[in-house]
Motif scaffolding. Structure first.
Motif, mmCIF file in Angstrom:
data_model
loop_
_atom_site.group_PDB
_atom_site.id
_atom_site.type_symbol
_atom_site.label_atom_id
_atom_site.label_comp_id
_atom_site.label_asym_id
_atom_site.label_seq_id
_atom_site.Cartn_x
_atom_site.Cartn_y
_atom_site.Cartn_z
ATOM 1 N N VAL A 112 59.596 46.221 30.049
ATOM 2 C CA VAL A 112 59.583 46.968 28.796
ATOM 3 C C VAL A 112 60.545 48.133 28.973
ATOM 4 C CG1 VAL A 112 58.226 48.282 27.134
ATOM 5 C CG2 VAL A 112 57.172 46.357 28.352
ATOM 6 N N ILE A 113 61.490 48.246 28.049
ATOM 7 C CA ILE A 113 62.411 49.371 28.057
ATOM 8 C C ILE A 113 62.406 50.003 26.668
ATOM 9 C CG2 ILE A 113 63.909 48.479 29.884
ATOM 10 C CD1 ILE A 113 65.861 47.597 27.678
ATOM 11 N N GLY A 114 62.769 51.264 26.613
ATOM 12 C CA GLY A 114 62.828 51.907 25.316
ATOM 13 C C GLY A 114 63.257 53.350 25.420
ATOM 14 N N GLU A 115 63.114 54.023 24.285
ATOM 15 C CA GLU A 115 63.548 55.403 24.142
ATOM 16 C C GLU A 115 62.444 56.210 23.475
ATOM 17 O OE1 GLU A 115 66.969 57.843 21.611
ATOM 18 O OE2 GLU A 115 67.081 55.674 21.777
ATOM 19 N N PHE A 116 62.304 57.463 23.906
ATOM 20 C CA PHE A 116 61.364 58.378 23.257
ATOM 21 C C PHE A 116 61.998 58.872 21.958
ATOM 22 C CE2 PHE A 116 59.989 58.715 27.718
ATOM 23 C CZ PHE A 116 58.657 58.412 27.568
ATOM 24 N N LEU A 117 61.441 58.466 20.842
ATOM 25 C CA LEU A 117 61.954 58.846 19.532
ATOM 26 C C LEU A 117 61.320 60.146 19.036
ATOM 27 C CD1 LEU A 117 61.808 55.258 18.058
ATOM 28 C CD2 LEU A 117 63.799 56.421 19.048
ATOM 29 N N ARG A 118 60.124 60.424 19.506
ATOM 30 C CA ARG A 118 59.434 61.699 19.280
ATOM 31 C C ARG A 118 58.787 62.072 20.596
ATOM 32 N NH1 ARG A 118 54.173 63.350 17.923
ATOM 33 N NH2 ARG A 118 53.470 61.204 17.676
ATOM 34 N N PHE A 119 58.876 63.321 20.969
ATOM 35 C CA PHE A 119 58.374 63.765 22.260
ATOM 36 C C PHE A 119 57.790 65.152 22.067
ATOM 37 C CE2 PHE A 119 58.575 65.203 26.636
ATOM 38 C CZ PHE A 119 58.287 64.050 27.349
ATOM 39 N N ASP A 120 56.476 65.231 21.983
ATOM 40 C CA ASP A 120 55.779 66.478 21.681
ATOM 41 C C ASP A 120 54.705 66.703 22.753
ATOM 42 O OD1 ASP A 120 54.813 68.717 20.408
ATOM 43 O OD2 ASP A 120 54.132 67.664 18.607
ATOM 44 N N PRO A 121 55.062 67.341 23.875
ATOM 45 C CA PRO A 121 54.130 67.494 24.998
ATOM 46 C C PRO A 121 52.757 68.004 24.577
ATOM 47 C CG PRO A 121 56.293 68.243 25.645
ATOM 48 C CD PRO A 121 56.359 67.971 24.153
ATOM 49 N N GLY A 122 51.741 67.319 25.083
ATOM 50 C CA GLY A 122 50.360 67.673 24.800
ATOM 51 C C GLY A 122 49.855 67.232 23.446
ATOM 52 N N ARG A 123 50.745 66.671 22.615
ATOM 53 C CA ARG A 123 50.340 66.278 21.261
ATOM 54 C C ARG A 123 50.629 64.816 20.949
ATOM 55 N NH1 ARG A 123 51.952 70.568 17.013
ATOM 56 N NH2 ARG A 123 50.305 69.484 15.934
ATOM 57 N N GLY A 124 51.702 64.269 21.506
ATOM 58 C CA GLY A 124 51.974 62.871 21.236
ATOM 59 C C GLY A 124 53.429 62.484 21.410
ATOM 60 N N LEU A 125 53.685 61.230 21.124
ATOM 61 C CA LEU A 125 55.034 60.699 21.264
ATOM 62 C C LEU A 125 55.192 59.443 20.411
ATOM 63 C CD1 LEU A 125 54.757 58.003 23.318
ATOM 64 C CD2 LEU A 125 54.456 59.821 24.983
ATOM 65 N N ARG A 126 56.440 59.075 20.204
ATOM 66 C CA ARG A 126 56.798 57.798 19.577
ATOM 67 C C ARG A 126 57.900 57.219 20.438
ATOM 68 N NH1 ARG A 126 56.933 54.804 14.752
ATOM 69 N NH2 ARG A 126 58.919 53.826 14.272
ATOM 70 N N LYS A 127 57.757 55.925 20.746
ATOM 71 C CA LYS A 127 58.797 55.290 21.550
ATOM 72 C C LYS A 127 59.049 53.877 21.064
ATOM 73 C CE LYS A 127 55.760 53.986 25.429
ATOM 74 N NZ LYS A 127 55.647 54.098 26.881
ATOM 75 N N SER A 128 60.300 53.475 21.219
ATOM 76 C CA SER A 128 60.627 52.081 20.959
ATOM 77 C C SER A 128 60.108 51.270 22.143
ATOM 78 C CB SER A 128 62.136 51.904 20.772
ATOM 79 O OG SER A 128 62.846 52.355 21.905
ATOM 80 N N TRP A 129 59.744 50.026 21.881
ATOM 81 C CA TRP A 129 59.115 49.151 22.876
ATOM 82 C C TRP A 129 59.868 47.823 22.834
ATOM 83 C CZ3 TRP A 129 54.836 50.073 26.038
ATOM 84 C CH2 TRP A 129 54.200 48.963 26.595
ATOM 85 N N ASN A 130 60.812 47.660 23.757
ATOM 86 C CA ASN A 130 61.621 46.448 23.842
ATOM 87 C C ASN A 130 61.092 45.597 24.989
ATOM 88 O OD1 ASN A 130 64.037 47.051 21.936
ATOM 89 N ND2 ASN A 130 63.747 48.915 23.133
#
Length: 146
Positions: A68-86
């Protein structure tokens, strides 16, 4: 339409802070301890923990190698994240386009609540695979000392 198929999993983690849970998603030393349901093992994790940073998970199991490879599209320490999932591997069937993993973490009395939404799934079989897999992984994460 695949963008409406979403596996959503909520879990309450007693005694774990939002910062601890966020670190579990971004620390390559912690990821192998929880991010793969048995009989699979995450054998190598690379993480560039920053907005726009990339990651890679190498997983092995009885049916072979999974990456699985991807990129952090949202990165909010202690609150959450969004990442692509390839995903590249045999289970579920390979696909050329990514899916997306959104993680929201919030403090609750006695611990934290984490909500994961894995979106862009193409069918019920893929939904079953990820919904069940995330639930097992969260059970492992719940038992982990952070």
């Amino acid at each position: 339409m695949t963008d409406i198929i979403v596996a959503t999993v909520e879990h309450r983690f007693a005694g774990k802070t939002p910062d601890q849970l966020f670190r579990a998603w971004t620390d390559p030393a912690l990821l192998p301890q929880w991010l793969a349901p048995a009989p699979y093992n995450l054998v190598h994790a690379e993480v560039e923990p920053a907005p726009g940073g990339h990651y890679r998970h190498d997983i092995v199991g009885p049916d072979g190698k999974h990456v699985v490879i991807g990129e952090f599209l949202r990165f909010d320490p202690g609150r959450g994240l969004r990442k692509s999932w390839n995903y590249r591997g045999p289970n579920p069937a390979p696909r050329p386009e990514p899916t997306f993993v959104d993680v929201t973490i919030e403090p609750v009395e006695g611990g934290s609540r984490l909500v994961l939404a894995h979106s862009g799934l193409r069918d019920q079989a893929e939904w079953n695979h990820y919904d069940g897999g995330w639930r097992v992984c969260f059970g492992r994460l719940d038992k982990l000392s952070l």
